[in-house]
Design an enzyme around this catalytic site. Structure first.
Site, PDB file in Angstrom:
ATOM      1  N   GLY A  82       0.790  -1.219   0.000  1.00  0.00           N
ATOM      2  CA  GLY A  82       0.000   0.000   0.000  1.00  0.00           C
ATOM      3  C   GLY A  82       0.821   1.267   0.000  1.00  0.00           C
ATOM      4  N   ASP A 355     -11.368   6.935 -37.821  1.00  0.00           N
ATOM      5  CA  ASP A 355     -11.166   6.864 -39.264  1.00  0.00           C
ATOM      6  C   ASP A 355     -10.085   5.842 -39.615  1.00  0.00           C
ATOM      7  OD1 ASP A 355     -11.448   8.066 -42.035  1.00  0.00           O
ATOM      8  OD2 ASP A 355      -9.303   8.336 -41.676  1.00  0.00           O
ATOM      9  N   GLU A 410     -14.490   2.730 -38.613  1.00  0.00           N
ATOM     10  CA  GLU A 410     -14.618   2.722 -40.067  1.00  0.00           C
ATOM     11  C   GLU A 410     -13.797   1.551 -40.590  1.00  0.00           C
ATOM     12  OE1 GLU A 410     -13.860   5.513 -44.011  1.00  0.00           O
ATOM     13  OE2 GLU A 410     -12.321   5.231 -42.496  1.00  0.00           O
TER      14      GLU A 410
END
Length: 662
Positions: A82, A355, A410
């Protein structure tokens, strides 16, 4: 599963060195140009191949060039107990400079690489750099008429006022204007169940022969979109690009909204107005490649041919004449993933249309590939695993941090699991574009007589998609509107649109056929083609002709780089009929929700029992119940007739239920 293992390796590496994807994807807060609280300016860049970097500006009202320092990057690592410790990473790649002078009107930086190679670049922060004049200076800043090959730096000419808007906006804090930064007034739009997307380009959205502005779009176009019944907009060409005619796909500055259309604050206002009207806002993001420009792009950013990209043939796209990212490079992942977060955090975009995904997925870039559907095409050595892993990281990060985000791919190849969650081993997109559908319509219109259209073949194309992978259906997009092709309206009616679109003109069977087919093509695509629908700006009313940006080949004309809204606004023209049908179609879908309701919904016995309970309670009509569950009314009556059998089936599953009187 090897792809998922690679994804896990990268995610674990990010967790070890950078404290997780949340920290890793906020690099825009560290790199680039930042105004500090004391008005000093801090500039940081990742330039592994650079030997020297110089910060150049009019500090203390005079030209000055200052060398940057290489700096260590401190990263956070969490131990098992921790405790938090810091781990210093190698200092060879990162550069930093702090200038204390607040009187700055512009900044730029210069990279000097091997043997004095000049790499004068605009930073990848959201600025357009402003430099006084063209000249060559020696390293100490003194003027020199003689070339010094050992250490040469190059300046660039001042851009126009419009091109420098991003620069003024970003460095405005130096002039005390930070308090004027645009504050969003409206909450983000709720993610629609049925996406009805209006694909649009701010620059061409005006009717005047010029580049349209963000504020004009917000004022004039958003009301049209809302009226038509669309609930999402997809903004194209927002990422800064030097060449207007590239349609925004040759990006030069990834961390800059295009200054062609106005300032960053004006883009924010546009998005705020969209959210005010409950429109979901998608950014057309280009992470598949980058412009080859050196002086104003990422190419040769640090003086080498690699840095952000692959060196050699793998780093160049042969058809697009652009550079291809090296997705295996840790800092490239930081750059691209942070870019996605920056657009969400800075501009309030809701989601992304990625794209060129097909080019990313395959080493062949999809060039010459037929993609028959054979799985060897999707899981062989042609697959670019590094790019696939980047897309997995991007989708995982976005969906973990922003649960309402939508991502669209796409992709024409049909890669399996593209639209399945990363935890299932998928790439993680929400939708893919149904790119075969517009191709089918254009092929029919060009090559097949109306009488020979085979409805079975058309329906097959419209419904041929992977089970449980959502698809965006569209009859045509910006691809079909570009010069060299034709819109569906122009294929159907062509030159007749110039003479017979008036309501009082002589009857024309070509126009009558064209209007009818234009409507039906859209309706059947909307109804059968996918789980979302897309339309390109202006095509809803059959915009004539084509789209052609100003360029040398057309004498820099804006005539075809605009939308002729007067055609649909004129009540004496027939364009209004197509527009009205498009509006009615969208609003009918909003009422019945066929896009998001699966017609092949599988109803478990328990789900059928719940439907029977709803009918018995008589709180809403049977029609409303059928609509809510995405079933036909006839299916509902069948369920009611079989209620005793359904109750028995539910009881066999261990549920304590009784037959309801309906």
């Amino acid at each position: 599963m090897s792809r998922y293992a690679c994804f896990k390796d990268y995610a674990d590496k990010v967790g070890e060195h950078d404290g997780g994807l949340d920290n890793f994807t906020q690099a825009y807060k560290y790199y680039g140009i930042h105004i500090n609280s004391d008005n000093s300016v801090t500039c940081r860049e990742w330039a592994p191949g650079a030997h020297q970097l110089y910060l150049m500006g009019d500090f203390t009202s005079r030209m000055f060039m200052q060398a940057w320092d290489q700096v260590k990057v401190e990263t956070i690592k969490k131990e098992n107990d921790g405790e938090t410790v810091t781990k210093a990473m190698p200092a060879i790649d990162n550069w930093e400079e702090v200038t204390p002078d607040p009187a700055i009107s512009y900044v730029d930086f210069i990279n000097v690489g091997e043997a004095g190679t000049v790499c004068g670049e605009i930073t990848d922060a959201d600025i357009v750099a402003e430099v006084p004049n063209n000249s060559i200076q020696a390293e100490d800043g003194a003027s020199s008429d003689e070339e010094d090959n050992s250490s040469v730096v190059q300046e660039r000419s001042i851009p126009s006022a419009a091109e420098a808007m991003d620069h003024i906006q970003k460095l405005g804090c130096s002039f005390g204007s930070c308090n004027n930064k645009y504050q969003f007034k409206h909450k983000r739009a709720i993610k629609p169940q049925s996406l009805r997307i209006y694909e649009c380009h701010v620059g061409i959205a005006t009717e005047e022969p010029k580049v349209g502005s963000y504020l004009e779009f917000a004022r004039n176009i958003i009301p049209r979109i809302v009226k038509q019944g669309y609930n999402a907009i997809q903004l194209m060409a927002i990422m800064e690009h030097a060449y207007y005619a590239s349609f925004g796909y040759q990006v030069t500055n990834f961390f800059a909204a295009s200054s062609r259309y106005g300032t960053p604050d004006e883009l924010k206002q546009l998005i705020d107005v969209a959210h005010q009207n409950d429109l979901y806002v998608l950014l057309d993001v280009v992470h598949s490649h980058a412009s080859k420009n050196v002086l104003d792009g990422l190419n040769q950013f640090d003086g080498t041919n690699s840095c952000f990209f692959h060196d050699g043939a793998r780093g160049e796209h042969s058809l697009w004449d652009s550079r291809l990212f090296n997705y295996s490079e840790y800092e490239v992942l930081r750059f691209l993933l942070s870019n996605l977060r920056w657009y969400i955090e800075e501009y309030n975009f809701d989601g992304f249309r990625f794209d060129g995904v097909t080019s990313m997925l395959y080493h062949s870039r999809g060039i010459g590939e037929g993609f028959s559907g054979n799985y060897d095409e999707y899981f062989g050595l042609n697959v670019d695993t590094e790019a696939v892993v980047y897309l997995m990281l991007a989708n995982y990060m976005l969906h973990e941090l922003y649960p309402d985000v939508v991502t669209i791919a796409e992709d024409v190849s049909g890669m399996p699991a593209t639209c399945r969650p990363v935890k299932e081993g998928g790439i993680g997109f929400d939708y893919r574009l149904a790119m075969a559908i517009p191709d089918k319509w254009i092929k029919l219109l060009k090559e097949v007589k109306d009488d020979d259209w085979e409805m079975g073949n058309i329906v097959h194309t419209l419904t041929n998609r992977r089970w449980m992978e959502n698809t965006v259906a569209y009859a045509e997009s910006h691809d079909q509107a570009l010069v060299g092709d034709k819109t569906i309206a122009f294929w159907l009616m062509d030159k007749e649109m110039y003479t017979h679109m008036a309501t009082n003109s002589e009857p024309s069977p070509i126009i009558d056929r064209g209007i009818a087919l234009h409507k039906m093509i859209r309706l059947v695509t909307h109804a059968l083609g996918g789980e979302a629908y897309l339309n390109f700006i202006g095509n809803e009313f059959g915009h004539p002709e084509w789209l052609d940006f100003p360029r040398a080949g057309n004498n820099d004309s804006y005539h075809y780089a605009r939308r002729q809204w007067h055609l649909v606004d004129d009540g004496n023209l027939k364009y209004k009929y197509l527009n009205a049908f498009d509006e009615a179609m969208n609003k009918l879908e909003e009422q019945f929700g066929w896009l998001h309701k699966n017609p092949r919904t599988f109803l478990t016995p328990m789900k059928k029992y719940e439907i029977i309970q709803e009918v018995a309670e008589k709180k809403i009509t049977k029609t409303e119940i059928a609509r809510r569950h995405g079933i036909l009314k006839s299916t509902l009556f069948t369920i009611l007739k079989m209620r005793e059998e359904i109750v028995n089936a539910v009881q066999k599953e261990g549920h304590n239920v009784k037959a309801k009187n309906v």
